[in-house]
Design an enzyme around this catalytic site. Structure first.
Site, short mmCIF file in Angstrom:
data_model
loop_
_atom_site.label_atom_id
_atom_site.label_comp_id
_atom_site.label_asym_id
_atom_site.label_seq_id
_atom_site.Cartn_x
_atom_site.Cartn_y
_atom_site.Cartn_z
N THR A 123 -14.42 -3.97 20.62
CA THR A 123 -12.99 -3.70 20.48
C THR A 123 -12.52 -4.38 19.21
OG1 THR A 123 -12.63 -3.52 22.86
CG2 THR A 123 -10.72 -4.00 21.50
N LYS A 158 -7.93 2.33 22.97
CA LYS A 158 -8.24 1.09 23.69
C LYS A 158 -7.08 0.10 23.59
CE LYS A 158 -10.42 -2.29 25.73
NZ LYS A 158 -11.68 -2.91 25.26
N LYS A 203 -6.85 -11.24 22.65
CA LYS A 203 -7.39 -10.58 21.47
C LYS A 203 -6.90 -9.13 21.38
CE LYS A 203 -11.61 -8.36 19.96
NZ LYS A 203 -13.00 -8.02 20.33
#
Length: 311
Positions: free
Chosen positions: A106, A181, A256
């Protein structure tokens, strides 16, 4: 998977898998179980040894893992690691011409697009395919993949994605998987904060957690953060709240992902007030001792700041 779902995969492909940690290790093991030859590398000797016990052929370096690979899969912490590995450390140069590179990390959308460009410049093909489902999904082979890249690349990768997950969606061109995502996880982060605040408010008003759950889980407050990853012990036995908030999906990873979403919102000028606030809350939670706890443990911080005793 015909764009969304499917099962099974042809055997006999050679896959290089770089990054064999909590997510990558079980993903690689599921590829082995599906009949593929997987050559893997990780900077952690323990992770490499654990993967070896599950059938992954260990390589002494990332570069040594890729020369015979049909497909190279990476699962790394951040975009800078992907780009450094691809270019500075020679991963692209070591692969056979036309190799398909699938990055399941990611990372920032811009970094994903840069990785695509670097792969193309080196004579390869690329797909960004981040995952949702956490360690539990990686172990069980029930991950969801969000893919960005060409239709041909997605079609070629589908059998491998099917071996590691239960759903794959082709979201668009380069970087689209990463975009999906971070948008998805912005929804998740905001909803977990909202669910946690509701439980703390309910407690202060005399509601039991079970009563609130029984109402909200079948009413308009229903969401995954409530019904699958309930932040308080009791109502959902499988949730991390019943395991002292062992992840699951660690708060550091949520911080994150929300940071990536916040950066994208600022760059595009989107008024994402709740997403930005969730990013701030999770960054603070992670840096103040919650990094290795499940992201649902933020309920305890909300309870603390509300002047209540942490249970």
């Amino acid at each position: 998977m015909s764009g969304t779902t499917g099962a099974g995969s042809p055997e006999g492909r050679t896959v290089a898998f770089i990054g064999l940690g909590n997510m990558g290790g079980p993903m690689a093991a599921n590829l082995v179980a599906a009949g593929h030859r997987v050559v893997g590398h990780d900077l952690s000797a323990d992770a490499l040894a654990a993967a070896g016990k599950r059938g992954v052929v260990p390589a002494a370096s990332a570069v040594e893992a890729v020369p015979d690979a049909d497909v190279v899969i990476t699962m790394l912490p951040a975009g800078r690691h992907v780009l450094a590995l691809y270019q500075d450390e020679g991963l692209l140069a070591a692969a056979a011409p036309g190799t398909l590179f699938v990055d399941c990390s990611t990372i920032d959308v811009a970094d994903a697009r840069a990785a695509h460009e670097a792969a193309a410049a080196a004579g390869h093909r690329a797909l960004d395919a981040p995952v949702s489902g956490g360690v539990v999904g990686a172990e069980a082979g029930t991950l969801t993949f969000m893919a960005g890249g060409g239709t041909g690349e997605f079609t070629e990768a589908e059998p491998l994605l099917a071996a590691m997950g239960q759903r794959a969606v082709h979201c668009g061109d380069a970087g689209a998987g990463q975009a999906a995502k971070i948008c998805n996880n912005m929804i998740l982060g905001v909803s977990m904060v909202a669910v946690s605040e509701a439980f703390v408010l309910g407690e202060s008003l005399g509601l039991t957690a079970q009563a609130l759950f029984d109402v909200a889980s079948t009413a308009s407050g229903q969401c995954w953060a409530l019904t699958s990853n309930c932040p308080v012990p009791g109502p959902v036995p499988a949730s991390p709240a019943n395991r002292d908030y062992r992840p699951g999906f660690a708060a550091a990873l949520m911080a994150k992902d929300l940071g990536l979403a916040a950066g994208a919102a600022r760059a595009t000028g989107v008024d994402a007030a709740l997403g930005l606030r969730a990013a701030e809350l999770y960054e603070k939670f992670a840096t103040e001792g919650g990094a290795d706890r499940d992201f649902s443990a933020i309920v305890q911080t909300i309870r603390q700041r509300s002047g209540e005793h942490v249970t």
